[in-house]
Write an enzyme that holds these catalytic residues in place. Structure first.
Site, mmCIF file in Angstrom:
data_model
loop_
_atom_site.group_PDB
_atom_site.id
_atom_site.type_symbol
_atom_site.label_atom_id
_atom_site.label_comp_id
_atom_site.label_asym_id
_atom_site.label_seq_id
_atom_site.Cartn_x
_atom_site.Cartn_y
_atom_site.Cartn_z
ATOM 1 N N ASP A 82 0.826 -1.220 0.000
ATOM 2 C CA ASP A 82 0.000 0.000 0.000
ATOM 3 C C ASP A 82 0.863 1.275 0.000
ATOM 4 O OD1 ASP A 82 0.981 -0.282 2.529
ATOM 5 O OD2 ASP A 82 -0.940 -0.039 3.561
ATOM 6 N N ASP A 145 17.247 -10.656 14.377
ATOM 7 C CA ASP A 145 17.012 -9.853 15.590
ATOM 8 C C ASP A 145 16.250 -10.639 16.673
ATOM 9 O OD1 ASP A 145 18.067 -7.915 13.942
ATOM 10 O OD2 ASP A 145 16.137 -6.996 13.486
ATOM 11 N N MET A 187 24.236 -6.173 15.239
ATOM 12 C CA MET A 187 22.916 -5.735 14.768
ATOM 13 C C MET A 187 21.825 -6.123 15.769
ATOM 14 S SD MET A 187 22.740 -6.399 10.700
ATOM 15 C CE MET A 187 23.366 -5.200 9.544
ATOM 16 N N GLY A 188 20.576 -5.897 15.387
ATOM 17 C CA GLY A 188 19.461 -6.286 16.260
ATOM 18 C C GLY A 188 18.362 -5.247 16.359
ATOM 19 N N ARG A 284 39.450 -0.007 20.733
ATOM 20 C CA ARG A 284 39.235 -0.246 19.302
ATOM 21 C C ARG A 284 37.823 -0.776 19.074
ATOM 22 N NH1 ARG A 284 43.272 2.269 19.175
ATOM 23 N NH2 ARG A 284 45.277 1.726 18.222
ATOM 24 N N ILE A 291 27.877 -8.991 7.836
ATOM 25 C CA ILE A 291 28.539 -10.302 7.994
ATOM 26 C C ILE A 291 27.650 -11.208 8.855
ATOM 27 C CG2 ILE A 291 30.488 -11.396 9.215
ATOM 28 C CD1 ILE A 291 32.217 -9.079 8.164
#
Ligand code: F6P
Length: 366
Positions: A82, A145, A187-188, A284, A291
């Site tokens: 939509d 996730d 990520m997540g 660091r 990945i």
């Protein structure tokens, strides 16, 4: 049980993840071999449904894909039925049209009786106008996730967990050698499942997740104590959605054509900068990025995807449409597909994994 279903369609929507092909194979083979149903695939998620891009899926296409990452059908996280992007206006702003009729025309032209939608909350939200227009669908939950409402496990999560854990494991030896703080951003989106589980599995010293806002001074105190103690170095697993108590999340980009326009990213660099400023300890960062979504599925994902697929086909044969399969406490059940729309399953701050991490002295910066 006999069925009136003659042909099904399969669509993968949203971000890809390992295990999608296992699900496509599982649905396709159970439909063809067990029930004599024809199978077609829709290319690139809802985009292919709108643009009438449909391919036949037979034994040849469905064989040899169980172990392959990604999706043989392609996917898209920038397209809703939509709200179909139709170019920019004169001022350069994106314009959208309602393409639900075009989707239904594709369904009709190819004689698709039931559409199997493998996706996350965004993909399931998109089924609403289609269901209202008469589509019969079945949902299968996938996302690295693991944040889909109603299921405690989604396809893709354990594969990404394996990669997150491996990356954090590897940061230990180099962090140890240089007596540094090593931060890894995972990520997540707004859910901390991937970072929490990868952090716990790798014995990370600090875990930062969106559900538990952190104070930078608490983290600094913790890494300084480790620096002057026996350990000398610290590993921080940091979710892309992690936030400070008084701050907001760090956004890496905004895609106005996407139904979910915000892309998170960059918090690890910010935390690293502050740790170095406040403690003078060399710090660091590593950002895992996509990945985490690449490569072959874990054994658990292959089993989960194939089991979800068989159950999803069962639901269709029983005529239980507009449901999605879920797993809770080892039992596969189903719920209304729209129950998962526009919702997220987040980590509760008193979840047993948080308690376990705290029991082994993991710092959450709270
Ligand atoms: O939802 C899956 C996911 O990988 C998130 O963890 C991440 O925030 C997002 O997708 C990245 O999206 P894109 O592939 O559009 O960069």
């Amino acid at each position: 049980m006999t069925t009136t279903i003659k042909r099904i369609g399969i669509l993968t929507g949203g971000g890809d993840c390992p295990g999608l092909n296992a699900a496509i194979r599982g649905i396709g083979k159970a439909a063809m071999f067990q029930n004599g149903i024809d199978v077609v695939g829709i290319r690139d998620g809802y985009q292919g449904l709108i643009e009438n891009r449909v391919q036949k899926l037979g034994n040849k296409e469905l064989s040899g894909i169980l172990t392959r990452g990604g999706t043989i059908l392609g996917t898209s996280n920038r397209c809703a039925p939509d709200r179909y992007y139709s170019g920019d206006d004169k001022a350069g702003n994106p314009t959208f049209v309602n393409a639900v009729d075009r989707c239904m025309a594709t369904i009709e032209e190819h004689g698709i009786d039931v559409l199997f939608v493998i996706g996350g909350d965004g993909t399931f939200s998109c089924t609403k106008p289609l269901v209202e227009a008469g589509l019969k669908c079945i949902g299968i939950p996938k996302t690295i996730d693991n944040d889909i409402y109603g299921t405690e496990l989604t396809i893709g999560f354990t594969s990404a967990l394996r990669i997150g854990t491996m990356a954090l494991d590897r940061l230990h030896s180099t962090g140890d050698s240089h007596h540094r703080v090593m931060i890894c951003e995972l990520m997540g989106r707004n859910a901390g499942w991937l970072t929490l589980s990868s952090g716990l599995a790798s014995g990370s010293d600090v875990i930062l997740i969106p559900e538990i806002p952190f104070e930078i001074d608490k983290i600094c105190e913790f890494v300084e104590a480790r620096r002057s103690g026996d350990s000398g170095f610290s590993i921080i697993a940091c979710a892309e959605g992690a936030r400070t108590k008084d701050g907001s999340q760090v956004i890496s980009s905004i895609d106005p054509t996407s139904p979910d326009p915000i892309r998170l990213g960059g918090i690890a660099a910010q935390v690293a900068f502050e740790i170095e400023q406040k403690t003078n300890i060399e710090t660091r960062t590593t950002t895992l990025g996509h990945i985490q979504r690449g490569g072959e599925p874990s054994a658990t994902d292959r089993v989960l995807a194939t089991t979800f697929a068989a159950e999803a086909v069962e639901l269709a044969i029983k005529g239980k449409f507009n449901q999605m399969v879920v797993i809770n406490e080892g039992h596969i059940r189903s719920q209304d597909i729209l129950d998962a729309a526009h919702k997220q399953r987040l980590v509760s701050p008193d979840h047993r994994i948080i308690n376990a991490a705290k029991a082994v002295r993991t710092c959450f910066g709270d």
